[in-house]
Design an enzyme around this catalytic site. Structure first.
Site, PDB file in Angstrom:
ATOM      1  N   ASN A  13      -7.029  -2.956  14.690  1.00 24.83           N
ATOM      2  CA  ASN A  13      -8.437  -3.264  14.401  1.00 24.83           C
ATOM      3  C   ASN A  13      -8.554  -4.429  13.418  1.00 24.83           C
ATOM      4  O   ASN A  13      -9.609  -4.650  12.837  1.00 24.83           O
ATOM      5  CB  ASN A  13      -9.167  -2.015  13.858  1.00 24.83           C
ATOM      6  CG  ASN A  13      -8.531  -1.481  12.579  1.00 24.83           C
ATOM      7  OD1 ASN A  13      -7.588  -2.074  12.058  1.00 24.83           O
ATOM      8  ND2 ASN A  13      -9.038  -0.370  12.087  1.00 24.83           N
ATOM      9  N   GLU A  73      -9.407  -1.735   5.758  1.00 20.71           N
ATOM     10  CA  GLU A  73     -10.027  -1.442   7.049  1.00 20.71           C
ATOM     11  C   GLU A  73     -11.271  -2.312   7.248  1.00 20.71           C
ATOM     12  O   GLU A  73     -11.793  -2.879   6.281  1.00 20.71           O
ATOM     13  CB  GLU A  73     -10.429   0.042   7.095  1.00 20.71           C
ATOM     14  CG  GLU A  73      -9.258   1.017   6.963  1.00 20.71           C
ATOM     15  CD  GLU A  73      -8.496   1.205   8.271  1.00 20.71           C
ATOM     16  OE1 GLU A  73      -8.682   0.422   9.223  1.00 20.71           O
ATOM     17  OE2 GLU A  73      -7.695   2.167   8.333  1.00 20.71           O
ATOM     18  N   ASP A 107       0.822  -1.207   0.000  1.00 18.37           N
ATOM     19  CA  ASP A 107       0.000   0.000   0.000  1.00 18.37           C
ATOM     20  C   ASP A 107       0.856   1.257   0.000  1.00 18.37           C
ATOM     21  O   ASP A 107       2.082   1.192   0.169  1.00 18.37           O
ATOM     22  CB  ASP A 107      -0.956   0.001   1.215  1.00 18.37           C
ATOM     23  CG  ASP A 107      -0.263  -0.383   2.523  1.00 18.37           C
ATOM     24  OD1 ASP A 107       0.980  -0.396   2.562  1.00 18.37           O
ATOM     25  OD2 ASP A 107      -0.960  -0.662   3.510  1.00 18.37           O
ATOM     26  N   HIS A 149      -6.877  -4.771  10.598  1.00 18.94           N
ATOM     27  CA  HIS A 149      -6.707  -4.489   9.171  1.00 18.94           C
ATOM     28  C   HIS A 149      -5.439  -5.150   8.625  1.00 18.94           C
ATOM     29  O   HIS A 149      -4.484  -5.379   9.353  1.00 18.94           O
ATOM     30  CB  HIS A 149      -6.764  -2.990   8.853  1.00 18.94           C
ATOM     31  CG  HIS A 149      -5.607  -2.154   9.266  1.00 18.94           C
ATOM     32  ND1 HIS A 149      -5.721  -1.045  10.080  1.00 18.94           N
ATOM     33  CD2 HIS A 149      -4.291  -2.229   8.965  1.00 18.94           C
ATOM     34  CE1 HIS A 149      -4.535  -0.490  10.245  1.00 18.94           C
ATOM     35  NE2 HIS A 149      -3.657  -1.188   9.590  1.00 18.94           N
TER      36      HIS A 149
HETATM   37  C1  GLP Z   1      -0.304   0.188   8.514  1.00 19.77           C
HETATM   38  C2  GLP Z   1       0.123  -0.575   7.267  1.00 19.77           C
HETATM   39  C3  GLP Z   1      -0.058  -2.062   7.460  1.00 19.77           C
HETATM   40  C4  GLP Z   1       0.592  -2.486   8.748  1.00 19.77           C
HETATM   41  C5  GLP Z   1      -0.082  -1.802   9.915  1.00 19.77           C
HETATM   42  C6  GLP Z   1       0.506  -2.173  11.275  1.00 19.77           C
HETATM   43  O1  GLP Z   1      -1.665   0.368   8.530  1.00 19.77           O
HETATM   44  N1  GLP Z   1      -0.603  -0.144   6.118  1.00 19.77           N
HETATM   45  O2  GLP Z   1       0.495  -2.756   6.344  1.00 19.77           O
HETATM   46  O3  GLP Z   1       0.514  -3.888   8.897  1.00 19.77           O
HETATM   47  O4  GLP Z   1       0.062  -0.406   9.736  1.00 19.77           O
HETATM   48  O5  GLP Z   1       1.670  -1.448  11.485  1.00 19.77           O
HETATM   49  P1  GLP Z   1       2.697  -1.709  12.660  1.00 19.77           P
HETATM   50  O6  GLP Z   1       3.537  -2.849  12.213  1.00 19.77           O
HETATM   51  O7  GLP Z   1       3.479  -0.432  12.761  1.00 19.77           O
HETATM   52  O8  GLP Z   1       1.933  -2.009  13.876  1.00 19.77           O
END
Ligand code: GLP
Length: 241
Positions: free
Chosen positions: A136, A143, A67, A138
């Site tokens: 959450n 989402e 993304d 995702h």
């Molecule tokens: C963002 C990214 C996801 C990632 C998530 C969790 O939303 N788009 O790909 O998995 O954050 O991030 P973190 O690893 O910092 O908890």
């Protein structure tokens, strides 16, 4: 589903890097989807270390980021493109033309989604999608509520997701409101999935995703239906499993 629980984050990152290295050894032209966020930082560090020690060759590998924020200049320090350059792309022998990420300022965002999806298809689809998980539930930027059939698309980021990023952007008002993300279907079409989860704040999302009902309200719960899923989690994230 294979769940590997590792006591602490550095060892978890090592395990994840070895997992990927094995896949590249078996298929040097592997097509990978890769995440951003805090969770994979240790993984990238370890992959770079293994590359420098001559243990991995990325020269034939292709990578697609999951993304990207919409509306940020590509060189913005918080763009996912900048993140990937900083922590991974610039330190290994990936060919620059084999590193793909959605454009953050596309002229036509809808057309960019279509182009990205076609690009993945032109490589024969994803061999391995590496994912993190949001609090959450995702995955990528899908989402809660995202339809299972979604391909690469534009999303409006949830208030929780934006609030979580506010400190990095020095203010909630500076956090982008939208992003381009691979869809649930794009991810589920990957031949293999590796989900990484670290830290207590992921424990509920992880148990809901792996043991709870399969529902769009917990996007990662669809992974229960993937035929080739591995989860690597640290003790804290795995505490409710
Ligand atoms: C963002 C990214 C996801 C990632 C998530 C969790 O939303 N788009 O790909 O998995 O954050 O991030 P973190 O690893 O910092 O908890």
């Amino acid at each position: 589903m294979q769940i590997i629980i590792i006591e602490e984050y550095p060892k978890m990152s090592q395990q994840a890097a070895r997992f990927i290295a094995q896949k590249i050894l078996a298929k040097p032209n592997l097509v990978l989807a890769l995440p951003t966020g805090n969770t994979p930082l240790g993984l990238y560090c370890e992959l770079v270390r293994m590359f420098k020690e001559g243990l991995i060759d990325f020269s034939k590998v292709t990578v697609f980021n999951l993304d990207e924020y919409l509306g940020l200049p590509p060189q913005h320090p918080q763009s996912f493109r900048s993140y990937m350059h900083k922590y991974f792309w610039d330190h290994v022998n990936l060919r620059p033309e084999s590193c793909y990420i959605p454009l953050s300022l596309p002229e036509n965002p809808e057309a960019e989604c279509y182009r990205y999806e076609q690009l993945i298809a032109s490589y024969g689809g994803l061999d391995l999608a590496v994912l993190g998980i949001g609090e959450n539930g995702h995955i990528a930027f899908n989402e809660p509520g995202t339809p299972w059939e979604s391909l690469t698309h534009i999303v409006k980021l949830s208030p929780e997701t934006r609030a979580r990023e506010a400190s990095k952007f020095r203010g909630l008002d500076k956090v982008p409101t939208h992003a381009i993300t691979m869809g649930i279907k794009t991810i589920m079409n990957a031949r293999e999935i590796l989900l990484l989860a670290s830290g207590e704040e992921k424990a509920l999302a992880l148990s809901r995703s792996l043991k709870g009902p399969i529902t769009p309200e917990t996007p990662a719960s669809i992974l229960q239906l993937h035929p080739n899923l591995t989860i690597i989690a640290d003790n804290l994230a795995a505490r409710h499993l």
